[in-house]
Write a protein that holds these residues in place. Structure first.
Motif, PDB file in Angstrom:
ATOM      1  N   UNK A  57       9.780   3.455   6.119  1.00  0.00           N
ATOM      2  CA  UNK A  57       8.822   3.612   5.036  1.00  0.00           C
ATOM      3  C   UNK A  57       7.521   2.991   5.523  1.00  0.00           C
ATOM      4  N   UNK A  58       6.452   3.768   5.572  1.00  0.00           N
ATOM      5  CA  UNK A  58       5.156   3.275   6.022  1.00  0.00           C
ATOM      6  C   UNK A  58       4.195   3.417   4.850  1.00  0.00           C
ATOM      7  N   UNK A  59       3.536   2.308   4.537  1.00  0.00           N
ATOM      8  CA  UNK A  59       2.659   2.261   3.373  1.00  0.00           C
ATOM      9  C   UNK A  59       1.261   1.834   3.803  1.00  0.00           C
ATOM     10  N   UNK A  60       0.236   2.472   3.228  1.00  0.00           N
ATOM     11  CA  UNK A  60      -1.154   2.106   3.487  1.00  0.00           C
ATOM     12  C   UNK A  60      -1.502   0.833   2.724  1.00  0.00           C
ATOM     13  N   UNK A  61      -2.593   0.222   3.101  1.00  0.00           N
ATOM     14  CA  UNK A  61      -3.043  -1.013   2.450  1.00  0.00           C
ATOM     15  C   UNK A  61      -3.224  -0.809   0.948  1.00  0.00           C
ATOM     16  N   UNK A  74      13.863   1.907  -1.013  1.00  0.00           N
ATOM     17  CA  UNK A  74      13.051   0.704  -0.833  1.00  0.00           C
ATOM     18  C   UNK A  74      13.700  -0.527  -1.459  1.00  0.00           C
ATOM     19  N   UNK A  75      14.408  -0.340  -2.556  1.00  0.00           N
ATOM     20  CA  UNK A  75      15.087  -1.471  -3.186  1.00  0.00           C
ATOM     21  C   UNK A  75      16.140  -2.061  -2.260  1.00  0.00           C
ATOM     22  N   UNK A  76      16.912  -1.212  -1.611  1.00  0.00           N
ATOM     23  CA  UNK A  76      17.932  -1.682  -0.666  1.00  0.00           C
ATOM     24  C   UNK A  76      17.278  -2.365   0.530  1.00  0.00           C
ATOM     25  N   UNK A  77      16.142  -1.852   0.964  1.00  0.00           N
ATOM     26  CA  UNK A  77      15.437  -2.463   2.097  1.00  0.00           C
ATOM     27  C   UNK A  77      14.974  -3.870   1.749  1.00  0.00           C
ATOM     28  N   UNK A  78      14.373  -4.033   0.575  1.00  0.00           N
ATOM     29  CA  UNK A  78      13.926  -5.369   0.176  1.00  0.00           C
ATOM     30  C   UNK A  78      15.093  -6.314  -0.034  1.00  0.00           C
ATOM     31  N   UNK A  79      16.199  -5.811  -0.540  1.00  0.00           N
ATOM     32  CA  UNK A  79      17.402  -6.636  -0.688  1.00  0.00           C
ATOM     33  C   UNK A  79      17.883  -7.124   0.673  1.00  0.00           C
TER      34      UNK A  79
END
Length: 98
Positions: A57-61, A74-79
């Motif tokens: 997952x790539x996010x801009x500023x 994304x929830x699993x990634x942050x976990x």
């Protein structure tokens, strides 16, 4: 003795996984820093299709999504990041995308 061997093997495989993850992060960083913003999704798709099972997952500023792999949660990634020990939680430094 078995518990010690299991613990050492577990640590060994965790270290290998972490090294591979670091290599993949560096690959994404290289693509992001070398590509024009509009071409990042295409370059990442071309590159990551050769790495089955690797998602990103790539996010801009400004918070907009630049690239999201199919199946990324994304929830699993942050976990997962939250569960990392402090010496392994150095995944944050990434190039900024305008």
């Amino acid at each position: 003795m078995e518990i010690l061997i299991w613990s050492v093997m577990d640590r060994h495989f965790a270290d290998e996984d972490y090294a591979l993850l670091g290599d993949n992060i560096q690959l994404i960083q290289k693509i992001v820093t070398e590509a024009q913003t509009a071409s990042i999704p295409i370059r990442l798709e071309e590159t990551l299709e050769r790495h089955p099972g690797f998602i990103s997952y790539v996010q801009a500023v400004d918070g907009r999504s630049v690239y999201v792999s199919k199946g990324f949660d994304i929830g699993a990634a942050f976990d997962a990041i939250a569960k990392l020990s402090p010496e392994r939680n150095d995944l944050a430094p990434v190039p900024r995308i305008p």
